[in-house]
Motif scaffolding. Sequence first.
Motif, short mmCIF file in Angstrom:
data_model
loop_
_atom_site.label_atom_id
_atom_site.label_comp_id
_atom_site.label_asym_id
_atom_site.label_seq_id
_atom_site.Cartn_x
_atom_site.Cartn_y
_atom_site.Cartn_z
N GLY A 1 0.84 -1.19 0.00
CA GLY A 1 0.00 0.00 0.00
C GLY A 1 0.87 1.24 0.00
O GLY A 1 1.76 1.39 -0.83
N VAL A 2 0.60 2.14 0.93
CA VAL A 2 1.46 3.31 1.13
C VAL A 2 1.79 3.37 2.63
O VAL A 2 1.13 4.06 3.40
CB VAL A 2 0.80 4.61 0.60
N PRO A 3 2.78 2.60 3.07
CA PRO A 3 3.02 2.41 4.51
C PRO A 3 3.48 3.65 5.25
O PRO A 3 3.59 3.62 6.47
CB PRO A 3 4.11 1.32 4.53
N MET A 4 3.75 4.74 4.54
CA MET A 4 4.10 5.99 5.22
C MET A 4 2.87 6.77 5.66
O MET A 4 2.97 7.65 6.52
CB MET A 4 4.95 6.87 4.30
N LEU A 5 1.71 6.44 5.08
CA LEU A 5 0.49 7.18 5.39
C LEU A 5 -0.57 6.35 6.08
O LEU A 5 -1.60 6.89 6.51
CB LEU A 5 -0.11 7.78 4.11
N ALA A 6 -0.36 5.03 6.18
CA ALA A 6 -1.33 4.15 6.81
C ALA A 6 -0.62 2.85 7.19
O ALA A 6 0.42 2.52 6.62
CB ALA A 6 -2.50 3.87 5.86
N PRO A 7 -1.18 2.10 8.13
CA PRO A 7 -0.54 0.83 8.51
C PRO A 7 -0.44 -0.11 7.31
O PRO A 7 -1.40 -0.26 6.55
CB PRO A 7 -1.49 0.26 9.58
N GLU A 8 0.70 -0.71 7.15
CA GLU A 8 0.98 -1.53 5.98
C GLU A 8 0.03 -2.73 5.88
O GLU A 8 -0.44 -3.27 6.88
CB GLU A 8 2.42 -2.05 6.02
N THR B 1 -2.97 -3.02 5.14
CA THR B 1 -4.36 -2.85 5.54
C THR B 1 -5.13 -2.27 4.36
O THR B 1 -4.54 -1.71 3.42
CB THR B 1 -4.49 -1.91 6.75
N LEU B 2 -6.43 -2.40 4.41
CA LEU B 2 -7.24 -1.89 3.30
C LEU B 2 -7.08 -0.39 3.17
O LEU B 2 -7.04 0.15 2.05
CB LEU B 2 -8.71 -2.26 3.53
N MET B 3 -6.96 0.32 4.28
CA MET B 3 -6.75 1.77 4.24
C MET B 3 -5.45 2.10 3.51
O MET B 3 -5.40 3.08 2.74
CB MET B 3 -6.70 2.33 5.66
N SER B 4 -4.41 1.32 3.70
CA SER B 4 -3.13 1.58 3.06
C SER B 4 -3.24 1.49 1.55
O SER B 4 -2.70 2.33 0.82
CB SER B 4 -2.09 0.57 3.58
N PHE B 5 -3.98 0.50 1.06
CA PHE B 5 -4.15 0.35 -0.40
C PHE B 5 -5.09 1.42 -0.96
O PHE B 5 -4.90 1.89 -2.09
CB PHE B 5 -4.66 -1.05 -0.71
N GLN B 6 -6.07 1.82 -0.19
CA GLN B 6 -6.94 2.91 -0.64
C GLN B 6 -6.15 4.21 -0.76
O GLN B 6 -6.32 4.96 -1.73
CB GLN B 6 -8.10 3.08 0.35
N LYS B 7 -5.26 4.46 0.21
CA LYS B 7 -4.43 5.66 0.14
C LYS B 7 -3.49 5.60 -1.06
O LYS B 7 -3.22 6.62 -1.72
CB LYS B 7 -3.62 5.80 1.43
N ALA B 8 -2.96 4.41 -1.36
CA ALA B 8 -2.07 4.26 -2.51
C ALA B 8 -2.81 4.58 -3.81
O ALA B 8 -2.27 5.25 -4.70
CB ALA B 8 -1.50 2.84 -2.55
N ALA B 9 -4.05 4.11 -3.91
CA ALA B 9 -4.84 4.41 -5.10
C ALA B 9 -5.12 5.90 -5.21
O ALA B 9 -5.06 6.48 -6.31
CB ALA B 9 -6.14 3.61 -5.07
N GLU B 10 -5.42 6.54 -4.08
CA GLU B 10 -5.68 7.98 -4.09
C GLU B 10 -4.44 8.78 -4.50
O GLU B 10 -4.55 9.84 -5.10
CB GLU B 10 -6.15 8.43 -2.70
N GLY C 1 -3.64 -1.52 13.49
CA GLY C 1 -3.39 -0.10 13.25
C GLY C 1 -2.69 0.64 14.36
O GLY C 1 -1.93 1.58 14.10
N ARG C 2 -2.92 0.22 15.61
CA ARG C 2 -2.35 0.99 16.73
C ARG C 2 -0.83 0.98 16.74
O ARG C 2 -0.20 1.96 17.15
CB ARG C 2 -2.90 0.46 18.06
N TRP C 3 -0.21 -0.10 16.30
CA TRP C 3 1.25 -0.19 16.29
C TRP C 3 1.86 0.92 15.43
O TRP C 3 2.98 1.38 15.70
CB TRP C 3 1.69 -1.54 15.72
N SER D 1 -6.20 3.85 13.32
CA SER D 1 -6.11 3.16 14.61
C SER D 1 -7.12 2.01 14.73
O SER D 1 -6.99 1.18 15.62
CB SER D 1 -6.33 4.15 15.74
N LYS D 2 -8.09 1.96 13.82
CA LYS D 2 -9.12 0.90 13.87
C LYS D 2 -8.92 -0.15 12.80
O LYS D 2 -9.80 -1.02 12.62
CB LYS D 2 -10.51 1.54 13.71
N GLN D 3 -7.82 -0.13 12.09
CA GLN D 3 -7.61 -1.08 11.00
C GLN D 3 -7.39 -2.50 11.53
O GLN D 3 -6.84 -2.71 12.61
CB GLN D 3 -6.41 -0.66 10.16
#
Length: 598
Positions: free
Chosen positions: A235-242, A244-253, A311-313, A335-337
């Motif tokens: 994904g984009v591990p600098m902007l979201a936990p690696e 995770t679905l949020m990380s891949f969504q951020k990468a697409a954005e 996500g918390r880590w 934090s909820k991922q």
Amino acid sequence: MVKHQPLQYYEPQLCLSCLTGIYGCRWKRYQRSHDSTTKWERFWFLILCITFFLTLVWFYFWWEVHNDYNEFNWYMYNNKGYWNDWSVPVLVLASAGFIYVAFLLILALCHIAVGQQMNLHWLHKVGLTVVLVAISVAMISVNQLWNEEWDIIHISFQATAPFLHIGAVAAATMLAWLIAGQFARSEKVVFQMFLIFTYLGLLIALYLLPLIIYSPCIMKREDLSRRPAIIGNRGVPMLAPENTLMSFQKAAERRADGFNINVTISYDGVPFLIHDTTLRRTTDVEELFPKRALDNAAMFNWTSLEMLNAGRWFFQEDPFWTAQALSAKDNDEASKQSLCKLVDVLRLATQRNKTVMVNLWQPPREHPFYSSWINITLETILESGISQELVIWLPEEDRWLVRQMAPGFQQMISTKQNATTLRAQGISGLNLRYNKVNAREMREYALENISTNLYLVNEPWLFSVLWCAGVRSVTSDSCQVLSEVRTPTWIMSPQEYYMIWITSDIISITIVVGIFILQKWRLGSMRTYNPEQIMLSAAVRRSSKDVNIMKEKLIFAEINNGMASSEDGSFCSDSGFDGFTHETVSPLAQRGAKMRIN
């Protein structure tokens, strides 16, 4: 009438006092000397030069290796058992050591320039020794444990060498003032010849250095290939936990062209994303299942896995120093991922038309799906509805089976082979570390229609160099940064570079010749002097006996009158009178009561 007659008047020399004081703790005027530097101090000057060179190399290396800090932290995690950012402390120490040694070298060169005897203080000698030992240990450690990382220096030169060359020419040109001064002062022909030929050899080598400088960015703009595709690593591990679905969504954005995923299979047969063999680093498994924290991630069933917080880590460890920059909304979401199923990221890739590069981790032998893990993964991919052309398959195991079940997959391997062999095996691409292939080989692969994907590329300068070299795609932890790089950091035609090269050399030659002429004229008349003239601030070499006599004149009054003078003060007394003597002053004696020194 008895009056205080000033024995000697000093002109303020605050800079010289600071120079000799900081370098050798010689703050008082009578402690300074124009005698030749001793062999022992020359040895320490040599040690200083060697240490400066090593600290310069180490500082440059660690600055450029910023692209691989996460890889270094991974190595430390595997050895220490806990995650921490070790790279930044090393960079801070490298910077401090380089600044300290560079400062000492500048002071030493200033001693030479003004004709002062060098006498490095013992505290600086201890500090210099500590820095030299530390740098040597660090270099040896990297050479043994991370040897391939030295390649970053050669690769970085492809981006910096043209500019470093100009900087080196400028530094060598400024050094001419010091060299010319030593040449003009010296009365030994052998030393003069050695000095001038060594310096000329250095200049000629620098002037001709561009003949061996290579950079793929020195090219015609019309020959530049298309911009490489950017594949988000987990994904984009600098902007979201690696992973995770949020990380891949951020990468697409952030306009990533694809995702790089690591897949394993749960104990009940659900493919999910995880990079490590255990769940310790990226989940709270130690809180929920403390007795199973070291178990292989594939030995958990999906019911247990989806209970874990992934996500918390990210906020506790902050692996890229970016967590604090997240917005409040992203902070709450991250934090909820939880752990991400393979099918979820495939659906996202289908919706956004993104490529998916698939890496598989085989489960342990005691796993119920140990022998069918590839089949289950393939079925999950095919059932997700994603176009086969969007899938890049990396695992070597059962590749023949993958070709039968999914003939449309792009087949890539992670071992370097020649283009003919790859075509015979039906391989369409190579996935290699960025230092394992050069520009010539990438062009050869491109001619055979073999694409190259290089990992991990996080810095714009490295992305630019690989772009100019002709790479097709890169895997990156910082796709949000690389997606903003619309053109290479710099690119110039060979003609432009030759013009800069020749112009800088001509300017340098002109300045060097002018400096030598000026120094010869300025210092040529200083080889003769009046022995009665006291000139402690002049760069004139005298015998030790003469110097001692002059110092005694500055410190003591006439002994026959029985009046002792006051001691010379520290650099704070440079603007005052250092000693007084009592004597009867006649009108004639008042003439020349003060004698100024240059």
